[in-house]
Design a protein around this motif. Structure first.
Motif, PDB file in Angstrom:
ATOM      1  N   LYS A 262       0.922  -1.171   0.049  1.00 50.25           N
ATOM      2  CA  LYS A 262      -0.106  -0.167   0.101  1.00 50.25           C
ATOM      3  C   LYS A 262       0.832   1.320  -0.075  1.00 50.25           C
TER       4      LYS A 262
ATOM      5  N   LYS B 270       1.586   8.364  -9.754  1.00 53.93           N
ATOM      6  CA  LYS B 270       1.676   7.116 -10.812  1.00 53.93           C
ATOM      7  C   LYS B 270       3.230   6.883 -11.125  1.00 53.93           C
TER       8      LYS B 270
ATOM      9  N   SER C  73       3.971   4.449  -8.266  1.00 51.79           N
ATOM     10  CA  SER C  73       3.243   3.163  -8.292  1.00 51.79           C
ATOM     11  C   SER C  73       3.931   2.371  -9.315  1.00 51.79           C
TER      12      SER C  73
ATOM     13  N   LEU D  75       0.896  -2.147  -6.331  1.00 56.09           N
ATOM     14  CA  LEU D  75       0.577  -1.391  -5.270  1.00 56.09           C
ATOM     15  C   LEU D  75      -0.878  -0.812  -5.266  1.00 56.09           C
ATOM     16  N   ASP D  76      -1.461  -0.896  -3.939  1.00 50.52           N
ATOM     17  CA  ASP D  76      -2.883  -0.265  -3.700  1.00 50.52           C
ATOM     18  C   ASP D  76      -2.621   1.191  -2.975  1.00 50.52           C
ATOM     19  N   VAL D  77      -2.922   2.221  -3.905  1.00 53.11           N
ATOM     20  CA  VAL D  77      -2.785   3.669  -3.452  1.00 53.11           C
ATOM     21  C   VAL D  77      -3.886   4.072  -2.826  1.00 53.11           C
TER      22      VAL D  77
END
Length: 94
Positions: free
Chosen positions: A38, A63, A66, A72-74
């Motif tokens: 995350k 971005k 990421s 990856l959970d943003v």
């Protein structure tokens, strides 16, 4: 008014970036906390008239971060003045 990031603290676990105007006056900040799966993003901007610029500055930055981990959970929470803004049409996730 143009705005820019000015790094305050950067480590492998977190980043704190000041948002500054052309006179190097702080008008907000952005904090990023990295976890294994995350990325937590919290930002606030005081100047409402540059809210769109803030979003345009933050979105490609996140971005880019990421890309290092495609799974990856943003999770983001961004405010301009007292109004919450969305990065991609949702309130809690990019």
């Amino acid at each position: 008014m143009q705005i820019y990031f000015s790094p305050e603290v950067m480590t492998p676990q977190f980043q704190v970036l000041n948002v500054v105007d052309p006179n190097n006056k702080a008008v907000g900040n952005l904090a990023l906390l990295f976890d294994e799966k995350k990325l937590y993003v919290y930002g606030i901007l005081e100047e409402e008239e540059v809210g769109a610029d803030f979003k345009d500055l933050v979105t490609p930055y996140i971005k880019g971060l990421s890309k290092a981990n495609p799974n990856l959970d943003v999770l983001s929470c961004l405010y301009v003045g007292c109004k919450k803004i969305d990065l991609n049409g949702t309130n809690n996730n990019q």
